[in-house]
Design a protein around this motif. Sequence first.
Motif: not given
Length: 226
Positions: A140-144, A149-154
């Motif tokens: 959740a922290e990484g996704r937030a 920042q307007g980045l993709f996340f994985m």
Amino acid sequence: MDSVTEEEKSEDYLFKIVLVGDSAVGKSNLLARFARDEFYPNSKSTIGVEFQTQKMDINGKEVKAQIWDTAGQERFRAVTSAYYRGAVGALLVYDISRRQTFDSIGRWLNELHTHCDMNVVTILVGNKTDLKDAREVSTAEGRALAEAQGLFFMETSALDSSNVAAAFETVVKEIYNILSRKVMVSQDLKTSSSIGSGKTVVLQAEDKQEAEADAEAAPKQQGGCC
């Protein structure tokens, strides 16, 4: 239309993508797993410039991703501007089992934006999900952070291959989609003489103003940074 389709199929697309993040977050192993399906459990820090070129097929087009590793420079916070030059995509990597690597993401993002176009396609990657018992940074922290920042996340694991290919492919496909939209917008400005057989389309961002000017004059050859 058929002749255009045949000519377009003969073109290559070359996108430079950089791996950034603190030392020992697994950047080299992510690249090794994606490019060669290899993993080095006792790998040392990268020394010297290292990059791999990986071919991908997107919508029937051959796309080449030239993926650069930081060559160990990140240990000294001395990643040079030459490393970033021309990059249109980036994997911003941290180790989910080491919070300090997550806390460094803001600094790496600032450096990326200093040396690249602000719109460089970037994915935030939380690596080493195989170390779930040692996790210090939640999903959740990484996704937030990525959303802020307007980045993709994985989240990935170079050890067991989880999401490694998907992370690289996400960036490459987005770059390709942006370039395709630019080409469609400029389609009316093209002439048959501007489309050649076997050209390599290199998307770069060495100089933003120059790239934008080139994009207007010859969008198929120089797309500017996305």
